[in-house]
Each structure stands twice: as C-alpha cells, then as structure tokens.
Design a protein around this motif. Structure first.
Motif, mmCIF file in Angstrom:
data_model
loop_
_atom_site.group_PDB
_atom_site.id
_atom_site.type_symbol
_atom_site.label_atom_id
_atom_site.label_comp_id
_atom_site.label_asym_id
_atom_site.label_seq_id
_atom_site.Cartn_x
_atom_site.Cartn_y
_atom_site.Cartn_z
ATOM 1 N N ALA A 58 0.841 -1.207 0.000
ATOM 2 C CA ALA A 58 0.000 0.000 0.000
ATOM 3 C C ALA A 58 0.873 1.252 0.000
ATOM 4 C CB ALA A 58 -0.931 0.000 1.210
ATOM 5 N N HIS A 59 1.986 1.212 0.717
ATOM 6 C CA HIS A 59 2.928 2.333 0.719
ATOM 7 C C HIS A 59 3.488 2.527 -0.691
ATOM 8 C CE1 HIS A 59 3.061 1.007 4.983
ATOM 9 N NE2 HIS A 59 3.105 2.304 5.212
ATOM 10 N N HIS A 60 3.829 1.402 -1.341
ATOM 11 C CA HIS A 60 4.367 1.500 -2.696
ATOM 12 C C HIS A 60 3.363 2.124 -3.655
ATOM 13 C CE1 HIS A 60 4.937 -0.146 -6.829
ATOM 14 N NE2 HIS A 60 6.000 0.600 -6.658
ATOM 15 N N ARG A 61 2.108 1.692 -3.575
ATOM 16 C CA ARG A 61 1.095 2.246 -4.478
ATOM 17 C C ARG A 61 0.961 3.755 -4.266
ATOM 18 N NH1 ARG A 61 -1.120 -2.811 -3.293
ATOM 19 N NH2 ARG A 61 -2.426 -2.005 -1.619
ATOM 20 N N ALA A 62 0.984 4.187 -3.016
ATOM 21 C CA ALA A 62 0.905 5.630 -2.744
ATOM 22 C C ALA A 62 2.131 6.344 -3.318
ATOM 23 C CB ALA A 62 0.790 5.882 -1.242
ATOM 24 N N LEU A 63 3.321 5.819 -3.075
ATOM 25 C CA LEU A 63 4.540 6.424 -3.635
ATOM 26 C C LEU A 63 4.458 6.508 -5.153
ATOM 27 C CD1 LEU A 63 7.298 4.625 -1.506
ATOM 28 C CD2 LEU A 63 6.745 7.080 -1.453
ATOM 29 N N TYR A 64 3.998 5.436 -5.777
ATOM 30 C CA TYR A 64 3.926 5.379 -7.235
ATOM 31 C C TYR A 64 3.026 6.486 -7.785
ATOM 32 C CZ TYR A 64 3.143 3.911 -11.980
ATOM 33 O OH TYR A 64 3.064 3.914 -13.350
ATOM 34 N N PHE A 65 1.814 6.599 -7.245
ATOM 35 C CA PHE A 65 0.872 7.580 -7.786
ATOM 36 C C PHE A 65 1.261 9.013 -7.436
ATOM 37 C CE2 PHE A 65 -1.949 3.814 -8.018
ATOM 38 C CZ PHE A 65 -2.105 3.823 -9.399
ATOM 39 N N ILE A 66 1.853 9.219 -6.289
ATOM 40 C CA ILE A 66 2.335 10.563 -5.945
ATOM 41 C C ILE A 66 3.482 10.947 -6.875
ATOM 42 C CG2 ILE A 66 3.403 11.999 -4.151
ATOM 43 C CD1 ILE A 66 1.861 10.190 -2.094
ATOM 44 N N ALA A 67 4.343 9.986 -7.218
ATOM 45 C CA ALA A 67 5.438 10.260 -8.160
ATOM 46 C C ALA A 67 4.891 10.613 -9.545
ATOM 47 C CB ALA A 67 6.366 9.045 -8.264
ATOM 48 N N ARG A 68 3.824 9.933 -9.945
ATOM 49 C CA ARG A 68 3.229 10.183 -11.267
ATOM 50 C C ARG A 68 2.560 11.537 -11.340
ATOM 51 N NH1 ARG A 68 3.940 8.205 -15.792
ATOM 52 N NH2 ARG A 68 1.852 7.611 -16.353
ATOM 53 N N ARG A 116 3.547 15.366 -2.291
ATOM 54 C CA ARG A 116 4.713 15.367 -3.170
ATOM 55 C C ARG A 116 5.777 14.490 -2.522
ATOM 56 N NH1 ARG A 116 7.157 19.108 -6.943
ATOM 57 N NH2 ARG A 116 5.059 19.856 -7.300
ATOM 58 N N LEU A 117 6.569 13.799 -3.350
ATOM 59 C CA LEU A 117 7.672 12.997 -2.818
ATOM 60 C C LEU A 117 8.839 13.893 -2.449
ATOM 61 C CD1 LEU A 117 7.805 9.913 -5.236
ATOM 62 C CD2 LEU A 117 6.527 10.179 -3.111
ATOM 63 N N THR A 118 9.517 13.549 -1.381
ATOM 64 C CA THR A 118 10.763 14.224 -1.019
ATOM 65 C C THR A 118 11.865 13.648 -1.912
ATOM 66 O OG1 THR A 118 11.345 12.547 0.608
ATOM 67 C CG2 THR A 118 10.013 14.431 1.399
ATOM 68 N N THR A 119 13.054 14.171 -1.780
ATOM 69 C CA THR A 119 14.187 13.643 -2.549
ATOM 70 C C THR A 119 14.393 12.162 -2.231
ATOM 71 O OG1 THR A 119 15.217 15.831 -2.565
ATOM 72 C CG2 THR A 119 16.651 13.945 -3.016
ATOM 73 N N GLU A 120 14.314 11.828 -0.948
ATOM 74 C CA GLU A 120 14.463 10.425 -0.542
ATOM 75 C C GLU A 120 13.315 9.577 -1.078
ATOM 76 O OE1 GLU A 120 14.854 7.693 3.482
ATOM 77 O OE2 GLU A 120 15.126 9.862 3.658
ATOM 78 N N LEU A 124 13.614 6.299 -3.630
ATOM 79 C CA LEU A 124 13.040 4.985 -3.336
ATOM 80 C C LEU A 124 12.055 4.575 -4.424
ATOM 81 C CD1 LEU A 124 12.526 2.473 -1.633
ATOM 82 C CD2 LEU A 124 10.903 3.839 -0.263
ATOM 83 N N GLU A 125 11.174 5.466 -4.815
ATOM 84 C CA GLU A 125 10.191 5.139 -5.850
ATOM 85 C C GLU A 125 10.896 4.787 -7.155
ATOM 86 O OE1 GLU A 125 7.515 5.080 -9.039
ATOM 87 O OE2 GLU A 125 9.059 6.627 -8.884
ATOM 88 N N ALA A 126 11.981 5.484 -7.490
ATOM 89 C CA ALA A 126 12.729 5.195 -8.718
ATOM 90 C C ALA A 126 13.361 3.799 -8.655
ATOM 91 C CB ALA A 126 13.800 6.261 -8.951
ATOM 92 N N ALA A 168 -6.259 7.881 -17.407
ATOM 93 C CA ALA A 168 -5.688 8.583 -18.564
ATOM 94 C C ALA A 168 -4.859 9.783 -18.125
ATOM 95 C CB ALA A 168 -6.788 9.010 -19.527
ATOM 96 N N ARG A 169 -5.313 10.504 -17.086
ATOM 97 C CA ARG A 169 -4.580 11.675 -16.600
ATOM 98 C C ARG A 169 -3.197 11.307 -16.051
ATOM 99 N NH1 ARG A 169 -9.678 13.304 -14.780
ATOM 100 N NH2 ARG A 169 -9.275 12.508 -12.695
ATOM 101 N N LEU A 170 -3.037 10.073 -15.585
ATOM 102 C CA LEU A 170 -1.732 9.668 -15.055
ATOM 103 C C LEU A 170 -0.672 9.689 -16.151
ATOM 104 C CD1 LEU A 170 -2.831 6.699 -12.803
ATOM 105 C CD2 LEU A 170 -1.918 8.890 -12.036
ATOM 106 N N GLY A 171 -1.065 9.389 -17.375
ATOM 107 C CA GLY A 171 -0.115 9.333 -18.479
ATOM 108 C C GLY A 171 0.291 10.699 -19.014
ATOM 109 N N ARG A 172 -0.372 11.749 -18.557
ATOM 110 C CA ARG A 172 -0.044 13.082 -19.075
ATOM 111 C C ARG A 172 1.050 13.737 -18.279
ATOM 112 N NH1 ARG A 172 -6.047 14.793 -19.039
ATOM 113 N NH2 ARG A 172 -6.852 13.238 -20.439
#
Length: 172
Positions: A58-68, A116-120, A124-126, A168-172
């Motif tokens: 669940a943490h990963h999914r949140a990181l992923y979508f916040i990064a997107r 928003r993701l911090t630098t750290e 991690l998300e990358a 669709a908005r995630l891809g923009r």
C-alpha cells in the motif's frame, strides 16, 4: 555454501493461443489465473526492498501515484487507491514520518492537502520502478508489440468507465 546458479537460458514454452471460444469458462479462468499469478510475481519483485524500509505494498502504491502526479491531492489519491480514508491516513503518516512524502496546503483552498515525494521518496520510488520495469520489460519483449497492445486493451476493459479519465490523466 554458495548458491548454484543455472547458467542455461530458461526454456520458455510458446504462449498458448486463445481459442476461438475465448469466452468459455476455461479461457476466462485461465485469464484470471494468469492475471493473479503474473501480478503476484511482479509485485514480489519489490517486496524485499519494501521490507528493508518497513513498508508494504500500500505504501508502494501511494509512492507510485504521488510520483506520477506531484501535488496530487489526498482526496484524488484516495480515489485512485480505492481504500478507506483510515487506511490511507496510516500509509501517509508512515510515509511522512519516514521523510518520503511531504504535504502542503493547496493554493486556492488551504484545507486541500497536496502530496509530493521528497528527494528520498523520489529515490526509493525510482528504485522500485526500476525493479518492476526490468521484469515487465522482459515480459513485454517476449510477448511482442501486438500482444502488449492486446494486454493493455484487456486491462483497460476491466476499468469502469467512470475511472478511465483518472487513469488517462496519469499518463499526461
């Protein structure tokens, strides 16, 4: 004792073609099973890295979508993840406490929290993305462009019409 490494290329059977009767129970069950096991093995790719950080999927999914979508609102993330407000609250508290996510008030509405993701968090998300990307890219390469397009079409067909715009908005 050192672990033995198999130096031969894994043998891969050609993909099973769908029958002309692809809507029969056997074919639908095969699709459900392949979707389940494929996703399960894909996500296991990052479990060890998440565990190192004492985080879950669940943490990963949140990181992923916040990064997107930097500056994604908490309410938009809640809709994307389709989890309870309480569950998201725990996830965001963990991510914020660990210095992976930061929250700020919205420009027009101070009650609206933007994430928003911090630098750290970005780092991690990358790393997690790279691990998933490597595995998915190998599968895509083995299947070929037409199969990947067909796979995407099937997955898009599973998304309710009301959710397609958000995806669709995630891809923009």
């Amino acid at each position: 004792m050192a672990e033995q490494v198999n130096m031969t290329a894994p043998t891969q059977s050609p993909p099973q073609a769908a029958s002309a009767l692809f809507l029969r129970e056997a074919e639908v069950r095969r699709g459900i099973e392949l979707l389940y096991f494929g996703y399960s093995h894909l996500t296991r790719t990052i479990d060890e890295e998440l565990d190192r950080h004492k985080l879950g999927r669940a943490h990963h999914r949140a990181l992923y979508f916040i990064a997107r979508r930097p500056d994604l609102s908490v309410s938009d993330l809640l809709r994307l993840l389709a989890i309870t407000k309480q569950s998201l609250g725990r996830v965001l508290t963990d991510l914020t406490t660990r210095g992976l996510v930061e929250s700020r008030a919205g420009d027009r509405d101070a009650r609206r929290r933007l994430l928003r993701l911090t630098t750290e968090g970005k780092a991690l998300e990358a790393r997690l993305y790279d691990m998933l990307s490597a595995k998915l890219s190998r599968a895509y390469s083995g299947a070929g462009q037409d199969a990947v397009s067909g796979f995407w079409a099937v997955l898009e067909g599973l998304i309710p019409p009301g959710d397609k715009a958000a995806v669709a908005r995630l891809g923009r």
